[in-house]
Design an enzyme around this catalytic site. Sequence first.
Site, mmCIF file in Angstrom:
data_model
loop_
_atom_site.group_PDB
_atom_site.id
_atom_site.type_symbol
_atom_site.label_atom_id
_atom_site.label_comp_id
_atom_site.label_asym_id
_atom_site.label_seq_id
_atom_site.Cartn_x
_atom_site.Cartn_y
_atom_site.Cartn_z
ATOM 1 N N GLU A 7 26.216 48.897 45.269
ATOM 2 C CA GLU A 7 27.368 48.160 44.743
ATOM 3 C C GLU A 7 26.914 47.295 43.569
ATOM 4 O O GLU A 7 25.942 46.536 43.690
ATOM 5 C CB GLU A 7 27.988 47.279 45.837
ATOM 6 C CG GLU A 7 29.148 46.431 45.304
ATOM 7 C CD GLU A 7 29.841 45.589 46.365
ATOM 8 O OE1 GLU A 7 29.440 45.635 47.548
ATOM 9 O OE2 GLU A 7 30.795 44.881 45.990
ATOM 10 N N GLU B 42 35.900 49.824 44.115
ATOM 11 C CA GLU B 42 36.316 48.920 45.185
ATOM 12 C C GLU B 42 37.504 48.098 44.686
ATOM 13 O O GLU B 42 37.418 47.434 43.646
ATOM 14 C CB GLU B 42 35.154 47.991 45.583
ATOM 15 C CG GLU B 42 33.978 48.762 46.148
ATOM 16 C CD GLU B 42 32.962 47.848 46.853
ATOM 17 O OE1 GLU B 42 33.174 46.627 46.911
ATOM 18 O OE2 GLU B 42 31.952 48.392 47.351
ATOM 19 N N ASP C 98 38.364 46.791 49.598
ATOM 20 C CA ASP C 98 37.346 45.760 49.821
ATOM 21 C C ASP C 98 37.908 44.591 50.632
ATOM 22 O O ASP C 98 39.131 44.399 50.696
ATOM 23 C CB ASP C 98 36.898 45.241 48.442
ATOM 24 C CG ASP C 98 35.504 44.629 48.474
ATOM 25 O OD1 ASP C 98 34.912 44.558 49.558
ATOM 26 O OD2 ASP C 98 35.023 44.234 47.392
ATOM 27 N N GLU D 151 30.489 44.806 55.942
ATOM 28 C CA GLU D 151 29.742 44.002 54.979
ATOM 29 C C GLU D 151 29.020 42.858 55.688
ATOM 30 O O GLU D 151 29.431 42.430 56.761
ATOM 31 C CB GLU D 151 30.686 43.327 53.988
ATOM 32 C CG GLU D 151 31.554 44.234 53.165
ATOM 33 C CD GLU D 151 32.412 43.408 52.208
ATOM 34 O OE1 GLU D 151 32.648 43.911 51.117
ATOM 35 O OE2 GLU D 151 32.830 42.289 52.557
#
Length: 651
Positions: free
Chosen positions: A425, A512, A542, A599
């Site tokens: 990312e 995202e 996201d 995450e």
Amino acid sequence: MKRFLNWAGASHRRPEVRRALARAQYAAYVRQAPVLYLTVAAVISAAIYVCGDWNKPALTIAAPLLLAVACLVRLGVWLRRRNVEVDAEIMARRLVAASWLATLLAICFTAWVTSLYFAGDPALRGVIAGTFGVTMLSAVYCLVNFPISALAVSAVCVPFVSLLLALATPEPMIVGGGGLFLVMFGTTYMIVRSARDFLGLVAAQVDAKQLSDENARLAHIDSLTGLPNRRQFFEHLEAAVAGNPAGARVYVGVLDLDGFKPVNDVFGHVVGDRVLVECGARFTHVVGGEAFVARLGGDEFGLIVDSVYDESRVLELGARICEATREPFAFDDAIAAISTSIGFAACPDAGDTPRRLYERADFALYFAKQNHRGSAVVFSEDHERRMKGAALVEQCLRRADLDTEMTVEYQPLHEAETGAIVSFEALARWNSPDLGLVGPGEFVPVAERSDIIYPLSRALLRKALKAASAWPDDIQLSFNLSARDLMSPAALTQIIAIAASGPIAPSRIDFEITETALVTDFERARKAVLALKSIGASISLDDFGTGYSSLNYVHRLPLDRIKIDRSFVREMESSPLARDVIKTMISMARNLNFDCVIEGVESAEQLALLRSFGCNLAQGYLFSQPLPEDEVLPFIAARRDRSLPAERKIA
Ligand code: C2E
Ligand code: CA
Ligand code: CA
């Protein structure tokens, strides 16, 4: 008689015209009556001087003296009324009384003149009749705007004066009588004409005023809710600030409905409008007379509370408003649940101009929405510091050379089971020459509030694509798009062009996106997602779970992944509820055939637990911090060297 009164305006069918006419006639009468009475008193005094005869004291001295005094009394009365404001009703009554009195005086005057005429010297008769005629003529002129009175006076006097002149000797006076009669007749005609014009003018003025009043009213009212609108809000605020008593505060509140957009999207605009109307009604009911409520536009309302000596009163009012909105809105076939966040700013603490206060209240609202959704926040010194900080960041960002000052770090996403790297990312970093290192949490929201986000996204995407071109083909690039990028067709076209012509295959890019865009305008966001997918890129949602009504959207979008926000993982170990929520989200993603990324995984225990819930992808400090560009390839190589899954290595 009725027609006459109607024509004269006294019984006009529109009361507002009657009132306006009374006002206009009164204004004219107040000005003209003194002149009229002064003229008549002067003429009478002259008559006493010329005709006064102690042999006939009653007729030549007492009677005219009495008339002159009566005129002077009336003169005094009207002079005193000059600068005194009275009601239209009282004006109308005074005018009627005045016209009766004027008629009575005219009769007395005529009677006296007639007696004087017949008792007088034949040589004087012509002079008496002539003077009388001219006096009456000027009286009628003075009364021209009040036709009833004018016509009454002339009706009493004209026949008499003509007769007197006709009887007068010597002979030529007959001609004078006829002439005066004609003049009086003409005057009467003119009075009739000008009275009609006067009435027409007054009615037209009333119409024009009503029209402009109505326009002014409409210009100050929100047509949907019937509440005062933005313009009236600021006018009211201006007045409240100007009239704020010493030691008291005026609080400006900006209210924003949380979750209103999804209601509009899911149930349609008709229901959305009804929610707004109902909200306006609830707010008005809750605040009662305590505050001024307005609709500022969209789902934003405004509040003004003046003469406040105690902040707790405002916070308590804010809490009541928030509470009132939490009650669901039930319509025939829909139930909408929303909440209200409120930002308050106090005058003079936060500012003393309406603009400044509104800006501060808006910032407090922004803060409330970020941190205390569904409640009221008062602008504080801490907010002032943050606001100034954001303004400084914006200034520096505007001057920044994005290509040299911005860099990108890369944080890997791993398969939860094997630890294999799936993607990196891209996370923006800003090294500002003026401010030093600034984190994306600070500058991305500032860039989003200005238009800087567009060139920024493009610059970062170019950099990230270039970096990714050095990575193995089976590793993706995850790139964060702002809601603003999705909402602007022009910006999106440019992003797509860069991605499509970049150094890596677009199928290796995963964009995202956040819920903010979906909540702002779902249809547009859906089109944007389709456009991004059309070049072969994949899409992740996201920060899943932090937005308002996530579940409304996910199944209506062609998503590939959802990324469960790291706040859930943080609470997972201590809170069984957070564990249940994660489990539900993971199983929902699996049912919808989405990959599911967790995450913020920081420990091997967390990862083990998440794997047991069925999560297939993970990201977090457990695997790696975001890496500078030049550390990515060594990181990949080191990982590939090891055959064991990540968590076993780390554990
Ligand atoms: P995000 O997209 O949710 O990015 C993940 C953030 O979580 C990153 O913060 C990352 O450093 C941090 N993080 C990753 N693993 C862990 C962990 O295990 N524990 C903790 N506590 N944090 C972890 P970062 O780099 O500060 O970025 C913050 C936010 O700024 C991002 O949140 C994203 O919304 C935004 N952002 C960053 N780069 C970009 C960008 O290029 N474009 C846009 N539009 N937004 C960006
Ligand atoms: Ca992200
Ligand atoms: Ca995230």
